[in-house]
Design a protein around this motif. Sequence first.
Motif, PDB file in Angstrom:
ATOM      1  N   ARG A 195       0.842  -1.188   0.000  1.00 16.56           N
ATOM      2  CA  ARG A 195       0.000   0.000   0.000  1.00 16.56           C
ATOM      3  C   ARG A 195       0.880   1.242   0.000  1.00 16.56           C
ATOM      4  O   ARG A 195       1.813   1.371   0.801  1.00 16.56           O
TER       5      ARG A 195
ATOM      6  N   VAL B  42      -5.493   2.541   6.851  1.00 20.51           N
ATOM      7  CA  VAL B  42      -5.601   1.396   5.949  1.00 20.51           C
ATOM      8  C   VAL B  42      -6.726   0.496   6.459  1.00 20.51           C
ATOM      9  O   VAL B  42      -6.681   0.024   7.599  1.00 20.51           O
TER      10      VAL B  42
ATOM     11  N   LEU C 133      -8.041   2.908   1.473  1.00 23.01           N
ATOM     12  CA  LEU C 133      -6.991   3.669   2.126  1.00 23.01           C
ATOM     13  C   LEU C 133      -7.438   5.132   2.157  1.00 23.01           C
ATOM     14  O   LEU C 133      -7.807   5.707   1.136  1.00 23.01           O
TER      15      LEU C 133
END
Length: 248
Positions: free
Chosen positions: A110, A193, A198
Amino acid sequence: MRVREVLLRRSRLPWVIAAALAVVAAAAVLVVAVLDEPARPHYCSCKPPPDTSAVKEVPRDWQAAAKHRDAAAAWRLLTPDAQRRYGTPGRLRAALARIAPDPRGPAEWRLVDMVTQGRGTPSAFLYLLVEKRTLRPAGAVVVHSMAAGGADGRVDPAPAATVRILEPAAHAKLGDRPPMRAATADPPEYVAVQAGRLTSGTAGAIRGPDGRDKPFFEPLHPGPTLIVAVQSDGNGRFTWGSVKVTIR
């Protein structure tokens, strides 16, 4: 005629004053609106946004090379500064077991922070490897790139996890816009997250007089959440920290 002209001018004077005051009031409202606008990540207006379509594959390549202890492939992915730190591919091979990402189950990379002036400029991207089921951070890497759509990224492995989030406590249950307190002089940037989502916090410092940071203007979804705090020196060096909570 002169008396009449003077009277006409005087009769128009309140309208002129009213119009001027209206212009000043509108300008004041515009300034307040601009100043009140939440700070957001932004890029140089002379460049389009960074293109990470190929860069996002670089953390996966690094993960694969580290997992298989492929020192040659891992060495090719390192930035020149990282290569100087490790010295030789042989010395890197000895360090791979320590710096390799270590997920205990399915995980995904991420993008949690970046330093960039837009496409085609020297840019740095902090990726965090987060387990899908537990939201446990399993590794981190900084990818340096020109952010122009090519797979030209080079990695600086294992940025330091030194930002401490003091509040909320781990596993706390919080509202959808939780305030935070971090052990830093300046407020860090925050990212939340969640499963398949996100949410970025405010770019820059927003800290209340009580010492708490209130970064999330957009409500977080209910459920397990990994809150990540990130600080950058502006030159591609990051530190980060995280805490897992539950949003009510």
